[in-house]
Design an enzyme around this catalytic site. Structure first.
Site, PDB file in Angstrom:
ATOM      1  N   SER A  42       0.837  -1.192   0.000  1.00 47.29           N
ATOM      2  CA  SER A  42       0.000   0.000   0.000  1.00 47.29           C
ATOM      3  C   SER A  42       0.874   1.244   0.000  1.00 47.29           C
ATOM      4  O   SER A  42       1.511   1.554   1.008  1.00 47.29           O
ATOM      5  CB  SER A  42      -0.876  -0.006   1.253  1.00 47.29           C
ATOM      6  OG  SER A  42      -1.333   1.296   1.505  1.00 47.29           O
ATOM      7  N   LYS A  63      30.972   0.511   3.819  1.00 49.62           N
ATOM      8  CA  LYS A  63      31.026   0.586   5.296  1.00 49.62           C
ATOM      9  C   LYS A  63      32.049  -0.421   5.821  1.00 49.62           C
ATOM     10  O   LYS A  63      31.908  -1.620   5.599  1.00 49.62           O
ATOM     11  CB  LYS A  63      29.629   0.264   5.841  1.00 49.62           C
ATOM     12  CG  LYS A  63      29.569   0.017   7.335  1.00 49.62           C
ATOM     13  CD  LYS A  63      28.145  -0.297   7.780  1.00 49.62           C
ATOM     14  CE  LYS A  63      28.091  -0.782   9.209  1.00 49.62           C
ATOM     15  NZ  LYS A  63      26.719  -1.150   9.618  1.00 49.62           N
TER      16      LYS A  63
END
Ligand SMILES: Cc1cc2nc3c(=O)[nH]c(=O)nc-3n(C[C@H](O)[C@H](O)[C@H](O)COP(=O)(O)OP(=O)(O)OC[C@H]3O[C@@H](n4cnc5c(N)ncnc54)[C@H](O)[C@@H]3O)c2cc1C
Length: 502
Positions: free
Chosen positions: A42, A81
């Protein structure tokens, strides 16, 4: 036996990172089988929109579905990272900050020295026993260098990524749709169950019913299928982990992009700093029992120098714990719906990738309904508990006394047997690696990570009078280690250069 004998229709509810990782992994794994995958999400409800740091497992995931870094990283403002720096978690002199690297092949050259010195220091010998000088990744991070060396360099350094969560979602959506996943943008208003209790269909706001054999709950903290429909109990970790809220604020990126996450302890929790190519992501994870949302935002703004700025913040609630069963009936829960451990070590997507990978392997080995389900649930629960223990250890180790929050964390007695065993081995002066193996202590974290955490917080006894252990004190030549790491680092480009994909 092919998977498609039993599972022909897979329906995934939720289009956050968990939903799209699941869709891609399943579409890839079962590409040559007659399995149709539909994902319903949604847009009005939206996604959690955070989750910007990963472990090396995200690389394994992208590699497994055949997506190159040069394809996805620039589109997702992603950076490399090397690990995480923890700042201000303790006031023990010399241990105000430490770095937690990912376990790497390159560390084999220095880790024995690290273990030797931490062991000696635990016996009270005056040796250098802070982790940072032993790990090349700590050096690279301090100098904003990336983890990918020149091709001529013969060793590998493991790494994770920082990225924009919304852009990764978008990238993975396109990749999944290109693999044949059907995408429906609609809210699900009703969940139907068969007489035997299995889920039979999801009814959208438009009245369409989507049928399936397997339903994957990726509906986030709502847990619309696994908890709301199937009533699988939720085990909260709130007694161990107090944080239940976060406030998020972006800041501008420096000219030179960093290559580590920084986690700084504040008064009622900790703040993350995650360098992306276009901005720095910041957030304060705190406990609402100790601090109001307004106070947390003011503290974060002060920490970032944004007190007078009108940069918009976003407030989030977190539900910390796990469901009792991640696979129940014909429903698999992946992502925030299956549980969440606060993001201190950026482990949520790691657990997502592990869950999906384990599920695919379990079903591949025996696709008949429910085969391997109990053992699967036990394994996933084990991973959640292991990660929780490691995060709890950060809070137990803190030596801050400035607020009730830190005092109560330090005194928290709700510690698992496994964590107590590990702390016991450390204080008894035995080898953590050998004892963890001998006592069969299961942990998702390696002895290297445990050594880093305990040494990084300076969890050592007082140094004994000069003379005791002086032979051990001189055995490791720290100058030689510094020189080795300095020479290794010459082979690694800056983060900026590493990100210049051609
Ligand atoms: C403060 C914070 C920091 C975090 N930091 C990290 C981190 O550094 N590293 C890390 O790995 N993880 C981190 N996480 C976790 C990470 O954000 C999530 O694991 C990841 O985003 C996956 O979320 P999800 O897909 O499970 O849920 P969501 O992103 O919430 O997605 C849920 C989806 O379900 C849909 N949906 C729900 N109900 C319905 C319905 N009825 N009908 C249709 N659609 C529906 C929504 O629209 C949405 O698409 C962090 C989380 C928080 C809260």
């Amino acid at each position: 036996m092919p998977v498609s004998d039993h599972i022909k229709q897979i329906v995934i509810l939720g289009g956050g990172t968990a939903g799209w990782i699941t869709a891609n992994a399943m579409a890839h794994a079962w590409a040559d089988q007659d399995v149709a995958i539909t994902l319903i999400e949604s847009p009005a409800l939206g996604t959690v929109g955070v989750g910007e740091g990963s472990t090396p497992l995200l690389k394994v995931f992208f590699d497994s579905i055949g997506v190159e870094e040069s394809e996805w990283m620039p589109r997702c403002n992603a950076t490399y990272k090397n690990g995480i720096s923890f700042a201000g978690w303790t006031s023990r002199p010399g241990f105000e900050r430490y770095f937690h690297p990912f376990a790497s092949q390159l560390d084999q050259h220095t880790i024995t020295a690290f273990y030797f010195n931490t062991y000696a220091r635990r016996l009270g010998v005056d040796v250098h026993a802070h982790p940072d000088r032993f790990f090349p990744a700590a050096h690279l991070s301090a100098n904003k260098q990336g983890p990918r060396p020149a091709e001529s360099f013969p060793f590998i350094l493991e790494y994770g990524y920082h990225f924009d969560a919304n852009l990764v979602g978008e990238f993975l959506r396109k990749a999944a749709v290109a693999r044949g996943v059907r995408h429906i943008a609609a809210k699900v208003d009703e969940i139907r169950q068969a007489n035997n209790g299995d889920i039979s269909g999801l009814v959208t706001e438009n009245g369409d019913e989507i049928h399936g054999d397997l339903f994957v709950d990726c509906s986030g903290f709502r847990a619309a299928l696994i908890q709301q429909t199937l009533d699988v109990p939720f085990h909260s970790f709130a007694r161990n982990l107090f944080n239940d809220a976060a406030v998020v604020l972006p800041t501008e990126q420096d000219e030179h992009i960093g290559s580590q996450t920084v986690s700084t302890a504040l008064q009622h929790g900790w703040a993350w700093e995650i360098p992306l190519t276009e901005r720095v992501g910041n957030g304060y994870v705190y406990s609402s029992s100790f601090c109001s949302a307004d106070a947390a935002e003011t503290e974060l703004r002060t920490h970032l120098g944004l007190l007078d700025s009108d940069v918009e913040s976003r407030h989030l609630k977190m539900k910390v714990g796990r469901v009792e069963k991640h696979w129940h009936r014909n429903c698999l829960a992946v992502g925030l719906s299956q549980g969440f451990i606060e993001p201190l070590e950026a482990t949520a997507l790691n657990l997502v990738c592990n869950t999906v990978d384990d599920f695919i392997k379990t079903v591949d080995s025996d696709p008949s309904p429910g085969a391997g389900r109990d053992a699967f649930n036990e394994r996933v629960n084990g991973r959640f508990e292991h990660v929780r223990d490691y995060i709890v250890a950060h809070y137990i180790m803190n030596s801050r006394t400035d607020t009730d929050y830190w005092r109560e964390n330090g005194e928290n007695k709700h510690v698992s047997d496994t964590l107590q065993q590990i702390l016991g081995i450390w204080t008894s002066g035995k080898s953590l690696s050998q004892e963890m193996e001998r006592e069969n202590i299961q942990s998702s974290y390696t002895p290297m990570s445990w050594n880093c955490l305990l040494a990084g917080y300076g969890f050592y006894p007082d140094i004994k009078p000069a003379g005791a252990g002086s032979a051990a004190a001189s055995q490791i030549d720290m100058g030689a280690i510094d020189e080795f790491i300095r020479r290794c680092a010459l082979n690694f480009p800056s983060q900026n250069d590493a990100l210049a994909f051609s």
